[in-house]
Design an enzyme around this catalytic site. Structure first.
Site, short mmCIF file in Angstrom:
data_model
loop_
_atom_site.label_atom_id
_atom_site.label_comp_id
_atom_site.label_asym_id
_atom_site.label_seq_id
_atom_site.Cartn_x
_atom_site.Cartn_y
_atom_site.Cartn_z
N SER A 16 0.67 -1.14 0.07
CA SER A 16 -0.07 -0.05 -0.01
C SER A 16 0.81 1.22 -0.07
O SER A 16 1.77 1.54 0.95
CB SER A 16 -0.91 0.04 1.30
OG SER A 16 -1.59 1.26 1.37
N ARG A 17 0.88 1.88 -0.99
CA ARG A 17 1.75 3.27 -1.40
C ARG A 17 1.33 4.37 -0.34
O ARG A 17 2.05 5.27 -0.16
CB ARG A 17 1.79 3.66 -2.70
CG ARG A 17 2.26 2.45 -3.55
CD ARG A 17 2.51 3.13 -5.18
NE ARG A 17 3.54 1.87 -5.68
CZ ARG A 17 2.70 1.15 -6.63
NH1 ARG A 17 1.07 1.49 -6.69
NH2 ARG A 17 2.98 0.35 -7.24
N VAL A 18 0.13 4.36 0.24
CA VAL A 18 -0.53 5.26 1.52
C VAL A 18 0.25 4.89 2.81
O VAL A 18 0.77 5.67 3.36
CB VAL A 18 -1.77 5.37 1.15
CG1 VAL A 18 -2.21 6.22 2.44
CG2 VAL A 18 -2.14 6.13 -0.02
#
Length: 541
Positions: free
Chosen positions: A371-373
């Site tokens: 998850s890049r967040v």
């Protein structure tokens, strides 16, 4: 005889007077129409000539109530994508411009309904009523109108909420081979939004009707249709309907987002969407573009997913979270469509067939998912208890390979493997059984503290279930702090640990009391022998 004749004469005169008045009041209304002619019809497309003023993506009316979208606007003819049954169309039929683009009905009246991309009801509950319509193709919100993604979207799945968190306004890709549980993850996420003030849109793109019926039945049985809209195109529908379905679903979701509400949309799946566009593009003889799929398949998906975002408070503060689903072949994540969507989205959840076959459900491959967040969209309590969980699980997966080959392992490595097996057992979760935030925190905290390490693998499922049930005993004040953006304090941690110890005590072995050492008995001489005189070393020199 004179009275009936007079009445008949007056009736006739009155009728002629009304006709004369209507003739004098009528004025001819001239309306300019632009009419064309069908030159050819193929699978899902038609070629039309005689519409010089038509615009790109304008809606065109065909005989029999069929609509079409102007896709190719060439000097001599127009390539039109048909939206519906076209078996009765033939060359020479007249078509007419409508002067508008395709739009869809939006509003609260769609909640709980099953519709197609044209806004027609498919659930037998009557036609849709809505005064507002929105175009299916709309520009994405401007950068300055967007806000950072900071609020989590709880899926109810421990492996995702703890290790691959999703935020409201994020675009998280779900990919894997067929029959690995991709739709199940999306449905569990929809079910977990009950009482979370999140509306859901489920867009079935080119799916089998039986499969969509099962999805709708599952949602309706668990009360999720109260806050869900289902938009369906079946596999035998025209490819034009399959192509416009996700855009229509996004416009429905954007209407709620612009009202300041949080919306979750699931595209199931974009692989069928890409195939439908490829079919239309090849039939319309569009140029193949970059590396030929056609190459502009990247553009049709990027302009779709760019509409998912979180708006600033000045724009209402609503959010649109997208969960696109695609299907890989032979676990090939580097294929054309997967790499396109991985580069567009903010992370991916990869489902492994080997994990699915071994019974590890959901079959999320933690090492290949991201998850890049990240933790910015995760509650503070999760960041404390799940901080080292992903690293420990990744170490376990690497060391487990050596254990399978029977290699000799030291005690520390053996402990790491046993701890990793408990992590895998705790992250397993049946379908349609989302877990609340306090229960997840209790399980993850017990894992981090090593409280499951003394539980046998055969009892892990029962032990984890007992701990989830015991999580209801967490004080209300602590539960509220877990749901807020507050860190897990030491007193709160101690309270949860105490509850976990009581719940897991029945599944841990009872320590045996240490045996009291007994003094060694002196050896007795054998029968008929006399004991030696004096102690060893006591002989006189």
């Amino acid at each position: 005889m004179s009275a009936p004749a007079d009445s008949l004469e007056s009736l006739v005169l009155g009728t002629f007077a009304q006709v004369s008045h209507a003739r004098e009041a009528h004025s001819a209304q001239l309306r300019l129409r632009e009419v064309g002619v069908i030159t050819s019809v193929a699978t899902g497309i038609a070629r039309v000539s005689g519409l010089p003023g038509v615009g790109f993506e304008e809606l065109i009316a065909f005989p029999g109530g069929v609509s079409g979208i102007a896709f190719n606007v060439d000097p001599s003819e127009i390539g039109v994508v048909l939206l519906g049954d076209y078996w009765h169309l033939q060359a020479g039929d007249e078509v007419e411009r409508t002067g508008r683009v395709m739009d869809v009905v939006v509003g609260d009246g769609l909640l709980g309904r099953v519709i197609d991309p044209l806004g027609r009801a498919l659930d037998g509950k009557g036609s849709l009523t809505g005064a507002q319509r929105l175009p299916i193709e709309r520009p994405a919100p401007a950068i300055m109108d967007r806000a950072p993604v900071t609020e989590p979207l709880q899926t109810g799945l421990k492996v995702i909420d703890a290790l691959i968190p999703i935020g409201r306004g994020q675009r998280e890709l779900i990919l894997g081979d067929r029959q690995t549980g991709k739709t199940a993850i999306a449905l569990d996420t929809i079910l977990n939004q009950r009482d979370q003030n999140v509306l859901c849109i489920y867009c079935a793109i080119g799916q089998r009707e039986s499969g969509v019926a099962k999805v709708v039945a599952a949602l309706r049985e668990r009360g999720a249709m109260d806050y869900t809209v289902v938009i369906v195109t079946a596999g035998n529908d025209a490819p034009g309907l399959t192509y416009v379905a996700p855009y229509a679903a996004t416009s429905v979701a954007e209407h709620f987002m612009e009202q300041g509400r949080d919306v979750l949309i699931v595209y199931d799946d974009l692989t069928n969407h890409a195939r439908a566009y490829r079919e239309l593009s090849l039939l319309l003889r569009r140029p193949p573009g970059r590396e030929a799929f056609p190459g502009d398949i990247f553009y049709i998906h990027s302009r779709l997913l760019e509409r998912a975002t979180r708006l600033k408070k000045e724009r209402g503060g609503g959010s649109l979270t997208a969960l696109p689903i695609i299907q890989t072949e032979a676990q090939d994540m580097s294929a054309y469509i997967p790499t396109n969507l991985i580069s567009i989205t903010d992370g991916q959840i990869y489902l492994s067939p080997s994990l699915f076959e071994s019974g590890t459900l959901p079959a999320v491959d933690v090492g290949m998912s991201v998850s890049r967040v990240g933790g910015k969209a995760q509650r503070a309590a999760y960041r404390v208890v799940a901080g080292d969980l992903k690293l420990a699980y990744a170490q376990f997966e690497e060391l487990e390979t050596f254990d399978r080959f029977g290699a000799r392992l030291d005690d520390d490595t053996r402990k790491t493997i046993e701890h990793g097996r408990r992590i895998r057992a705790c992250l397993r979760q049946p379908e349609f059984s989302p877990v609340s935030v306090p229960a997840q925190i209790a399980v993850l905290l017990a894992l981090a503290a090593g409280m499951f390490d003394l539980v046998s693998l055969e009892q892990m499922s029962a032990a984890e279930q007992a701990l989830r049930e015991a999580a209801a005993e967490i004080p209300v004040a602590v539960r509220e702090r877990l749901g807020a953006e507050q860190k897990l304090s030491d007193p709160d941690r101690a309270a949860i640990i105490a509850i976990a110890e009581r719940a897991l005590g029945a599944f841990q072995p009872v320590p045996q009391p240490a045996a009291t050492p007994q003094p060694a008995a002196e050896p007795q001489p054998a029968a008929g022998l006399k004991p030696k005189q004096g102690a060893p070393g006591a002989a006189k020199s």
